[in-house]
Design a protein around this motif. Structure first.
Motif, short mmCIF file in Angstrom:
data_model
loop_
_atom_site.label_atom_id
_atom_site.label_comp_id
_atom_site.label_asym_id
_atom_site.label_seq_id
_atom_site.Cartn_x
_atom_site.Cartn_y
_atom_site.Cartn_z
N GLU A 81 0.86 -1.18 0.00
CA GLU A 81 0.00 0.00 0.00
C GLU A 81 0.89 1.23 0.00
OE1 GLU A 81 -3.43 0.19 -0.06
OE2 GLU A 81 -3.39 -1.98 -0.45
N GLY B 98 2.89 4.43 -2.93
CA GLY B 98 2.77 5.16 -4.19
C GLY B 98 3.77 4.64 -5.20
N THR C 123 -2.16 12.97 4.00
CA THR C 123 -3.01 12.54 2.90
C THR C 123 -2.63 11.14 2.45
OG1 THR C 123 -3.23 14.83 2.10
CG2 THR C 123 -3.80 13.06 0.56
N ASP D 175 -2.21 7.33 -3.10
CA ASP D 175 -2.96 6.58 -4.11
C ASP D 175 -2.07 5.44 -4.58
OD1 ASP D 175 -4.30 5.59 -6.32
OD2 ASP D 175 -4.84 7.56 -7.09
N THR D 176 -2.56 4.21 -4.48
CA THR D 176 -1.72 3.05 -4.79
C THR D 176 -1.73 2.69 -6.27
OG1 THR D 176 -3.54 1.53 -4.30
CG2 THR D 176 -2.07 2.10 -2.49
N THR D 177 -2.44 3.43 -7.11
CA THR D 177 -2.45 3.17 -8.54
C THR D 177 -1.12 3.59 -9.17
OG1 THR D 177 -4.83 3.60 -8.62
CG2 THR D 177 -3.64 3.60 -10.72
#
Length: 329
Positions: free
Chosen positions: A156, A158, A306, A309-311
């Motif tokens: 999990e 970036g 914040t 985002d794991t994409t």
């Protein structure tokens, strides 16, 4: 609805305003009427939405990278250092080479320190023979981490990478435009994700297994791969790194072949000095600045609370055409 599920859009709906207005209120920006500001605060209280931003996680950022003798790794590390310094964030580099401290050893040490985040450049997730558990422990400790050119579905975090598929496609398109049909691919071992991605993209363009040589991402590896591909009749070679491309040029000369008269060579990375080799190398330039800027920005946001985002975010490379490619003989 509790604050764990409340979103900015929910707050905007409850207050009867736009999400942009909510954002201005939450960030203390001017230009919002007092009654509107009061409405946002009332909605936040009703939804148990936290109004105060968490303080930035303290401590320096660790830049984890492979051996600094690799010009590509060094370029990413230098850019990350520059961007973090500009943001007022101290940092230090942890080079993890085969003859020095390993990446896992560095991570074990970092877990004992008060650090704010980690940037991993071509790290362990890019090698399918290495476990990702060391990074799982880092993430479980609450340390935000971003990865450059080493994505993983198990973590999990970036992820920011250069598109290997686009790199191969642009290289092959260039060589085909010069009349080459016998095009080979020289890349590193299958255990590395960038190598696997390049091979998959190359095979998807219609090339067979006999046009792929997997050795090492080094000059010596490029020389060995080129020997195999030239022996089987290839007139152009797409390499997985600039170092491999330099090895390809060396092997061509050993065999009495001219580059690009008899053999065209394309590299990958556009490392410093590639414009000054003989011949100047046609190569795919990784957008080091864009990739690192996005990774650092995401890390700084994560350090402020914040979620990442794991994409995986893929960046477009550029083909830099110089003198190592020419029309097919």
């Amino acid at each position: 609805m509790n604050h764990a599920k409340a979103r900015l859009v929910d707050l905007a709906h409850a207050a009867g305003v736009s999400t942009a207005t909510v954002s201005r209120v939450l960030n203390g920006k001017p230009g919002v009427r007092s009654d509107t500001r009061d409405a946002v605060h009332a909605a936040a209280a009703a939804l148990h939405y936290p109004l105060e931003r968490p303080t930035r996680r303290p401590g320096p950022v660790a830049i984890m990278t492979g051996e600094l003798s690799n010009p590509s790794f060094a370029a990413f590390a230098e850019m990350a250092d520059t961007l973090l310094y500009s943001a007022g964030v101290p940092n230090f580099v942890c080079p993890a080479g085969p003859s020095g401290t390993s990446e896992e050893q560095h991570l074990e040490t970092l877990l004992t320190m008060d650090i704010a985040g980690i940037i991993s450049i071509s790290g362990m997730p890019a090698n399918n023979t290495l476990p990702v558990e060391p990074y799982e422990r880092v993430l479980e400790a609450g340390i935000p981490t971003v990865f450059i050119n080493s994505p993983s579905e198990q973590l999990e975090a970036g992820f920011f990478s250069c598109s290997d598929a686009e790199a191969v496609a642009s290289s092959v398109a260039h060589l085909r435009s010069l009349g080459h049909t016998r095009i080979g691919l020289a890349v590193g071992p299958d255990r590395f994700l960038p190598a696997r991605r390049k091979v998959a993209a190359f095979r998807a363009l219609g090339f067979g297994a006999d046009s792929v040589a997997m050795t090492q991402f080094t000059a010596e590896g490029g020389q060995v791969a080129t020997g195999r591909l030239v022996a089987s009749g290839h007139t152009a070679i797409v390499c997985g790194s600039d170092l491999m491309a330099l090895g390809a040029v060396r092997e061509a000369r050993v065999r009495g072949l001219g580059v690009p008269e008899d053999l065209s060579v394309v590299g990958f990375d556009d490392s410093p000095l590639m414009a000054f080799t003989e011949p100047a190398l046609t190569t795919v330039r990784q957008p080091v600045g864009a990739i690192t800027s996005a990774a650092v920005a995401a890390l700084l946001r994560a350090m402020d609370g914040t979620p990442l985002d794991t994409t995986e975010v893929l960046f477009h490379p550029d083909l830099i055409i110089r003198r190592s490619t020419a029309p097919a003989p």
